[in-house]
Write a protein that holds these residues in place. Structure first.
Motif, PDB file in Angstrom:
ATOM      1  N   ALA A 140       0.772  -1.248  -0.349  1.00 51.70           N
ATOM      2  CA  ALA A 140      -0.132  -0.053  -0.166  1.00 51.70           C
ATOM      3  C   ALA A 140       1.054   1.313   0.233  1.00 51.70           C
ATOM      4  N   ILE A 141       2.024   1.251  -0.239  1.00 52.78           N
ATOM      5  CA  ILE A 141       2.622   2.394   0.232  1.00 52.78           C
ATOM      6  C   ILE A 141       3.188   2.645  -0.877  1.00 52.78           C
ATOM      7  N   LYS A 142       2.567   4.178  -1.051  1.00 55.26           N
ATOM      8  CA  LYS A 142       3.523   5.274  -2.895  1.00 55.26           C
ATOM      9  C   LYS A 142       4.394   5.997  -2.499  1.00 55.26           C
ATOM     10  N   PRO A 143       4.964   6.337  -3.515  1.00 54.81           N
ATOM     11  CA  PRO A 143       5.945   7.172  -2.938  1.00 54.81           C
ATOM     12  C   PRO A 143       5.553   8.573  -2.671  1.00 54.81           C
ATOM     13  N   ASN A 144       4.397   9.160  -2.133  1.00 59.03           N
ATOM     14  CA  ASN A 144       4.042  10.544  -1.249  1.00 59.03           C
ATOM     15  C   ASN A 144       3.621   9.963  -0.127  1.00 59.03           C
ATOM     16  N   THR A 145       3.845   8.496   0.319  1.00 61.81           N
ATOM     17  CA  THR A 145       3.564   7.822   1.876  1.00 61.81           C
ATOM     18  C   THR A 145       4.670   8.617   2.835  1.00 61.81           C
ATOM     19  N   LYS A 146       3.996   8.699   3.626  1.00 60.89           N
ATOM     20  CA  LYS A 146       5.033   9.226   4.994  1.00 60.89           C
ATOM     21  C   LYS A 146       4.937   8.783   6.783  1.00 60.89           C
ATOM     22  N   ILE A 147       4.279   7.626   6.292  1.00 58.36           N
ATOM     23  CA  ILE A 147       3.514   7.263   7.497  1.00 58.36           C
ATOM     24  C   ILE A 147       2.786   6.351   7.413  1.00 58.36           C
ATOM     25  N   ILE A 148       3.299   5.362   7.816  1.00 55.44           N
ATOM     26  CA  ILE A 148       2.432   3.822   8.485  1.00 55.44           C
ATOM     27  C   ILE A 148       2.124   4.386   9.808  1.00 55.44           C
ATOM     28  N   TYR A 149       0.710   4.205  10.299  1.00 52.92           N
ATOM     29  CA  TYR A 149       0.251   4.286  11.307  1.00 52.92           C
ATOM     30  C   TYR A 149      -0.215   2.827  12.149  1.00 52.92           C
ATOM     31  N   THR A 150      -0.417   2.177  13.393  1.00 53.45           N
ATOM     32  CA  THR A 150      -0.761   0.887  13.904  1.00 53.45           C
ATOM     33  C   THR A 150      -1.232   1.584  15.231  1.00 53.45           C
ATOM     34  N   GLU A 151      -1.373   0.451  15.811  1.00 53.05           N
ATOM     35  CA  GLU A 151      -1.622   0.649  17.224  1.00 53.05           C
ATOM     36  C   GLU A 151      -1.025  -0.894  17.862  1.00 53.05           C
ATOM     37  N   THR A 152      -0.381  -1.119  18.718  1.00 53.29           N
ATOM     38  CA  THR A 152       0.272  -2.335  19.579  1.00 53.29           C
ATOM     39  C   THR A 152      -0.647  -3.396  19.497  1.00 53.29           C
ATOM     40  N   MET A 153      -1.509  -3.504  20.453  1.00 57.17           N
ATOM     41  CA  MET A 153      -3.055  -3.864  20.126  1.00 57.17           C
ATOM     42  C   MET A 153      -3.797  -3.478  19.441  1.00 57.17           C
ATOM     43  N   THR A 154      -4.886  -3.544  18.641  1.00 58.28           N
ATOM     44  CA  THR A 154      -5.653  -2.748  17.863  1.00 58.28           C
ATOM     45  C   THR A 154      -6.780  -2.729  18.919  1.00 58.28           C
TER      46      THR A 154
END
Ligand SMILES: *Cc1c(COP(=O)(O)O)cnc(C)c1O
Length: 399
Positions: A140-154
Motif C-alpha cells: 500500500a506504500i506509495k511514493p507520497n506515503t509518509k507514515i505507517i500508522y498502527t496500534e500495538t494492540m488494535t
C-alpha cells in the motif's frame, strides 16, 4: 531485540523546589526573565532550562514528559490535553498536503474518522490495510506515503502489530512508523524496537483513574522540538497543551502503573480462561489460539502479561445489551466506554467506541454486532466477579 519496558522511571530524581517528594506544580502561564536577552534567546530556542510560556513548555508538564520518555526509552516526550490531540498533532507534524498514510484498518474510532474524513481537508489520503498482513502493508506504500500508522494492540479486535517487522518496512521506504501504545504500556515498548513515534491516550491505563483526558507523544528530541517550534510546530501553533495540575496528578499515578498492569493482565487472563472453558467465543491475546498470541509473545515484556482487554462475542447487539445491563446491576462493573480503570468496564464496540467505523467495514474487520469489550479491573477477588458474570449468562440462557 530489547524487551525492557524502559521502566527506569524509578531512577528519575524529580522533586520539588522545597525538597517536596512530589515535584512542585508550576501554576503559571508565563515566566519572568531578569535579562531581556535571555527572553529573546528563549524564543530562538537557545536558552536551555528557561521557560517562556506554558503553551510551549511548563515545568510540571516537563516532569511528566521526562517520566514518559524514560518509560518508553525515547529521548523526549510532550504531553497533550487528550489522546486524540497526541495522535492528530503527531500526524499533522509529519504530513503535508498531498501526502499519504498507510493505516491499520482497525484503530480507535476517532483515529479512523480523523484519517478517513478529516484529513481530506488537507488533501492527505489514507489507505487502510490488515496490519498483520505485512505484504499488504508494504504493497500500500506509495511514493507520497509518509507514515505507517498502527496500534500495538488494535481496538477493538485485539490484533497485534508486529512492530519489528513494521519498523523494517518503514525504514526501507524511509517513512515513519507511528504507534499508538494505549492498550499496552509497560507490556510493549515500541520505540525500543525502532518505532519512530509512540502516542498515548493517557486517559486510559497510564492515568488509570478516569478523572481526566490526556495524551502524550514520545519520540526523538528533534521530533519533540519540531512540535514545539514557535514558527512551525503543530503543538505550539494548534495549542493542545495539557494543564499542569493534571500533569502533576498523572505523574503520581504513573508510579503505580507497573503494579496495575500486572493485576489487569492477571485478572483478564483468568476471565479469558474461564470464558473459554464454558464455551464462549472469547478473544484475548493471552490465549494460545488467539491470532496475535505468537507475535505478542515475541515483542512483549512477559512480566506484565497480555493486557487488561478482552472481548466476547454474543452475536447480536440485543443480547450484548441485556448481558451488560444485568452485569452492571450485579456489580461486576460499569457499562461505560474507555478502559484502564480500576473497576471493570464493558461496552458493545460496534455501537460505541467503533461507531465511527461504517458497518460494512466493521464486518470486514470481523467485528460482530454482539461484541462485548471488557476492560478488566483491578479486583482483588476476580473469581467473585466471574461468578456474578456466570449468573447473568445463565439467567439469559447464553450458556
Ligand atoms: C481512547 C483512545 C484514544 C483517544 O484518546 P482520548 O484521550 O480519548 O482523546 C486513542 N487511541 C486509543 C487506542 C484509545 O483507546
Amino acid at each position: 531485540m530489547k524487551f525492557e519496558p524502559a521502566s527506569n522511571i524509578q531512577d528519575l530524581l524529580q522533586f520539588g523546589e522545597h525538597g517536596d517528594v512530589n515535584p512542585s506544580i508550576t501554576d503559571s502561564a508565563t515566566y519572568t526573565f531578569m535579562q531581556a536577552k535571555t527572553m529573546s534567546d528563549t524564543f530562538e530556542g537557545n536558552a536551555e532550562g528557561c521557560f517562556l510560556y506554558s503553551r510551549h513548555w511548563n515545568p510540571s508538564n516537563k516532569y511528566l514528559a521526562d517520566a514518559l520518555a524514560a518509560m518508553e526509552g525515547t529521548e523526549a516526550a510532550w504531553v497533550t490535553a487528550s489522546g486524540m490531540a497526541a495522535i492528530t498533532t503527531a500526524i499533522l507534524q509529519i504530513c503535508n498536503s498531498g501526502d499519504h498514510i498507510v493505516s491499520s484498518m482497525t484503530t480507535y474510532g476517532g483515529t479512523f474518522a480523523f484519517l478517513k474524513n478529516y484529513l481530506k481537508k488537507f488533501n492527505i489520503d489514507a489507505t487502510f490495510v490488515d496490519i498483520t498482513n505485512l505484504k499488504a502493508v508494504e504493497g500500500a506504500i506509495k511514493p507520497n506515503t509518509k507514515i505507517i500508522y498502527t496500534e500495538t494492540m488494535t481496538n477493538p479486535m485485539l490484533q497485534i502489530s508486529d512492530i519489528p517487522e513494521l519498523v523494517k518496512i518503514a525504514n526501507k521506504h524511509n517513512i515513519k512508523l507511528v504507534v499508538d501504545n494505549t492498550f499496552t504500556p509497560m507490556i510493549v515498548a515500541p520505540a525500543n524496537m525502532g518505532a519512530h513515534v509512540v502516542v498515548y491516550s493517557m486517559t486510559k491505563f497510564i492515568n488509570g483513574k478516569n478523572d481526566c483526558i490526556a495524551g502524550a507523544i514520545c519520540g526523538t528530541q528533534e521530533f519533540i522540538n519540531s512540535l514545539c517550534d514557535v514558527n512551525a510546530g503543530t503543538a505550539m501553533l494548534l495549542g493542545p497543551v495539557l494543564d499542569p495540575m493534571r500533569s502533576s496528578s498523572i505523574l503520581k499515578n504513573m508510579h503505580t502503573l507497573h503494579i496495575r498492569m500486572k493485576q489487569h493482565s492477571k485478572n483478564a487472563q483468568y476471565l479469558a480462561d474461564k470464558f473459554k472453558e464454558i464455551g464462549l467465543k472469547v478473544s484475548y491475546p493471552g490465549l494460545k489460539e488467539h491470532k496475535g498470541h505468537e507475535t505478542l509473545t515475541k515483542i512483549m515484556n512477559p512480566e506484565f502479561g497480555f493486557g487488561g482487554i478482552l472481548s466476547i462475542d454474543l452475536v447480536t447487539s440485543e443480547r450484548a445489551s441485556q448481558f451488560m445491563e444485568m452485569m452492571e446491576l450485579e456489580g461486576v462493573g460499569y457499562l461505560a466506554v474507555s478502559l484502564g480503570y480500576f473497576k471493570t468496564l464493558f461496552s458493545n464496540s460496534g455501537k460505541s467506541t467503533s461507531s465511527e467505523v461504517p458497518e460494512e467495514i466493521q464486518h470486514e474487520m470481523g467485528m460482530s454486532d454482539g461484541l462485548v469489550r471488557y476492560s478488566v479491573g483491578l479486583d482483588n477477588d476476580i473469581e467473585r466477579s466471574y461468578q456474578k458474570m456466570l449468573k447473568c449468562l445463565k439467567k439469559l440462557n447464553i450458556i
